[in-house]
Design a protein around this motif. Structure first.
Motif, PDB file in Angstrom:
ATOM      1  N   ALA A  72      -8.404   1.292   1.928  1.00 48.25           N
ATOM      2  CA  ALA A  72      -7.599   2.129   1.139  1.00 48.25           C
ATOM      3  C   ALA A  72      -8.434   3.258   0.251  1.00 48.25           C
ATOM      4  O   ALA A  72      -7.825   4.719  -0.325  1.00 48.25           O
ATOM      5  CB  ALA A  72      -6.453   1.273   0.122  1.00 48.25           C
ATOM      6  N   LEU A 128       0.938  -1.023  -0.097  1.00 45.47           N
ATOM      7  CA  LEU A 128       0.010   0.148   0.418  1.00 45.47           C
ATOM      8  C   LEU A 128       0.912   1.042  -0.105  1.00 45.47           C
ATOM      9  O   LEU A 128       1.341   1.767   0.807  1.00 45.47           O
ATOM     10  CB  LEU A 128      -1.202   0.081   1.745  1.00 45.47           C
ATOM     11  N   THR A 129       1.033   2.338  -1.299  1.00 49.63           N
ATOM     12  CA  THR A 129       1.074   3.463  -1.320  1.00 49.63           C
ATOM     13  C   THR A 129       0.416   4.754  -0.587  1.00 49.63           C
ATOM     14  O   THR A 129      -0.570   4.661  -1.543  1.00 49.63           O
ATOM     15  CB  THR A 129       2.001   3.266  -2.464  1.00 49.63           C
ATOM     16  N   VAL A 130       0.467   5.005  -0.017  1.00 51.56           N
ATOM     17  CA  VAL A 130      -0.009   5.802   0.708  1.00 51.56           C
ATOM     18  C   VAL A 130       0.443   7.423   0.320  1.00 51.56           C
ATOM     19  O   VAL A 130       1.804   7.498   0.350  1.00 51.56           O
ATOM     20  CB  VAL A 130       0.005   6.236   2.527  1.00 51.56           C
ATOM     21  N   GLU A 145       4.425   3.563   2.906  1.00 50.80           N
ATOM     22  CA  GLU A 145       3.978   2.714   2.721  1.00 50.80           C
ATOM     23  C   GLU A 145       3.965   1.419   3.895  1.00 50.80           C
ATOM     24  O   GLU A 145       4.605   1.430   4.318  1.00 50.80           O
ATOM     25  CB  GLU A 145       5.971   2.475   1.260  1.00 50.80           C
ATOM     26  N   THR A 193      -4.435   6.228  -1.657  1.00 46.82           N
ATOM     27  CA  THR A 193      -3.975   4.909  -1.262  1.00 46.82           C
ATOM     28  C   THR A 193      -3.701   4.037  -2.187  1.00 46.82           C
ATOM     29  O   THR A 193      -5.006   3.864  -2.642  1.00 46.82           O
ATOM     30  CB  THR A 193      -4.526   4.281   0.046  1.00 46.82           C
ATOM     31  N   ALA A 200      -1.432   6.843   6.825  1.00 50.85           N
ATOM     32  CA  ALA A 200      -0.545   4.706   7.642  1.00 50.85           C
ATOM     33  C   ALA A 200      -0.695   4.271   8.026  1.00 50.85           C
ATOM     34  O   ALA A 200      -1.436   3.570   8.868  1.00 50.85           O
ATOM     35  CB  ALA A 200       0.211   5.123   6.943  1.00 50.85           C
ATOM     36  N   ALA A 236       1.313  11.754   4.757  1.00 49.06           N
ATOM     37  CA  ALA A 236       0.611  10.947   4.700  1.00 49.06           C
ATOM     38  C   ALA A 236       0.957   9.291   5.701  1.00 49.06           C
ATOM     39  O   ALA A 236       0.970   8.181   5.638  1.00 49.06           O
ATOM     40  CB  ALA A 236       1.539   9.874   3.470  1.00 49.06           C
ATOM     41  N   LEU A 246      -4.146   3.359   8.822  1.00 52.93           N
ATOM     42  CA  LEU A 246      -4.082   2.524   7.990  1.00 52.93           C
ATOM     43  C   LEU A 246      -4.177   0.806   9.040  1.00 52.93           C
ATOM     44  O   LEU A 246      -4.658   0.119   8.576  1.00 52.93           O
ATOM     45  CB  LEU A 246      -3.923   2.188   7.150  1.00 52.93           C
ATOM     46  N   PRO A 305      -9.380   7.324   3.324  1.00 49.86           N
ATOM     47  CA  PRO A 305      -8.619   7.814   3.434  1.00 49.86           C
ATOM     48  C   PRO A 305      -9.302   8.336   4.623  1.00 49.86           C
ATOM     49  O   PRO A 305     -10.505   9.233   4.891  1.00 49.86           O
ATOM     50  CB  PRO A 305      -7.551   8.838   2.824  1.00 49.86           C
ATOM     51  N   GLU A 310       4.561  10.534   1.632  1.00 44.94           N
ATOM     52  CA  GLU A 310       4.205   9.475   1.470  1.00 44.94           C
ATOM     53  C   GLU A 310       4.461   8.318   2.280  1.00 44.94           C
ATOM     54  O   GLU A 310       6.000   8.550   3.346  1.00 44.94           O
ATOM     55  CB  GLU A 310       5.528   9.122  -0.214  1.00 44.94           C
ATOM     56  N   THR A 314      -5.183  12.833   1.088  1.00 42.73           N
ATOM     57  CA  THR A 314      -4.430  12.023   1.494  1.00 42.73           C
ATOM     58  C   THR A 314      -4.666  10.762   0.456  1.00 42.73           C
ATOM     59  O   THR A 314      -6.153  10.502   0.078  1.00 42.73           O
ATOM     60  CB  THR A 314      -3.610  10.922   2.133  1.00 42.73           C
TER      61      THR A 314
END
Length: 321
Positions: A214, A129-131, A190, A224, A152, A148, A155, A217, A188, A222
């Motif tokens: 995702a 997962l890339t935020v 991850e 994801t 995250a 981010a 998340l 958010p 960012e 942001t």
């Protein structure tokens, strides 16, 4: 890879696959530093249980059957892979192609420490997962940023909470990376996560829950993205697998052995075989334990009986309905 085939005397008869792996987790030189030895009834050495003992048991069981004149089958296939311990990246397509169309599969990992076969293995799906947020000066104008790292963190909490949602499903956030400097609103982050489940349905439900989290958010500004890195379906305890287990239990009982069945969260080549729809049992090798460690052992006193059970199971499955 090694793929060995033997055609029997029954055209269109049962096709049985035996599968094991040749690699270990140990570095080059380990066998020289810690060579094979037997202390009492326990053999030690790198890979003695995982999976040298199982491979040798499979080869020997077939040798015993064929020397006894057993030919009442359609085809027997022995598959030995070189990369199971790293997820079978090269061998997977060959394994799936070889397995397709077989009637029964017996995976040759060694039995559990208590002697149980493995009747069920969890499947696994890995995700990245890339935020993406927005950088800003943390002291002068933090309101212009979108953190981010904070998104995250939400998340992580949400993903870990999925562990209580479905039976047989586990979710683990194993890697978290975010930010470069304390005075920058983090742009960012991850996450690397792993989902495991005893059923294909559970695996898909959890994967959709990951994507749903995702899409929503917790931090404005942001976003994801979700990338599925790998998918290995579970070896499920299906009705066909239950029938195979019953055959193995009967074969063991005739030798005075009460054969238990265990579930495990570990993934192996048996998952790949079961994933193409082949009824599969695992743990058909001798009894061993402490895999992946310097203490790895194989109980050599179990070798004759376990090979006899394996051979009898193979022969019985050739006549199964």
């Amino acid at each position: 890879m090694v793929v060995a085939r033997r055609t029997g005397s029954v055209p269109g008869g049962r096709r049985i696959l035996l599968a094991g792996h040749m690699d270990t987790v140990f570095e080059d030189g380990t066998a020289a530093a810690r060579p094979f030895r037997i202390d009492g009834t326990l053999a030690h050495g790198p890979g003695v249980s995982d999976d040298k003992g199982g491979l040798l048991a499979g080869i020997t069981a077939l040798e015993v059957l064929l020397r006894a004149g057993w030919e009442e089958f359609g085809e027997v296939v022995l598959l030995a892979t070189p990369d199971e311990e790293i997820g079978s990246p090269a061998s997977r397509p060959v394994t799936e192609a070889v397995a397709a169309g077989t009637d029964h599969a017996l995976a040759l990992e060694c039995a559990r420490e208590n002697g149980d076969l493995v009747v069920e293995r969890k499947g696994v799906a890995d995700f990245e997962l890339t935020v993406t947020g927005r950088a800003a000066h943390a002291g002068i104008e933090p309101e212009r940023g979108a953190n981010a790292a904070l998104a995250a963190a939400h998340l992580v909490v949400g993903l870990q909470a999925l562990n209580d949602r479905w039976e047989g499903v586990t979710v683990n956030v194993g890697v978290v990376r975010a930010g470069t400097r304390a005075n920058i609103i983090c742009p960012e982050a991850e996450l690397r996560i792993e989902v495991r489940a005893t059923s294909t349905d559970g695996l898909h439900r959890a994967a959709e829950a990951v994507r749903s989290l995702a899409r929503h958010p917790a931090v404005p500004g942001t976003t994801t993205s979700v990338q599925q890195l790998d998918l290995c379906l579970p070896m499920e305890y299906t009705p066909a697998a239950r029938s195979m287990y019953a055959v193995a239990r009967t074969a063991a009982a005739e030798l005075g052995l009460d054969l238990g069945g265990a579930s495990t969260g570990g993934v192996g080549d048996a998952n790949l075989i079961a994933g193409v729809g082949v009824p599969t049992l695992d743990g058909l090798g001798p009894v061993g334990g402490a895999d992946h460690s310097p203490e790895e052992w194989l109980d050599v006193s179990t070798v004759p009986t376990r090979i006899a059970v394996l051979a009898a199971t193979i022969a019985a499955l050739a006549h199964a309905a």
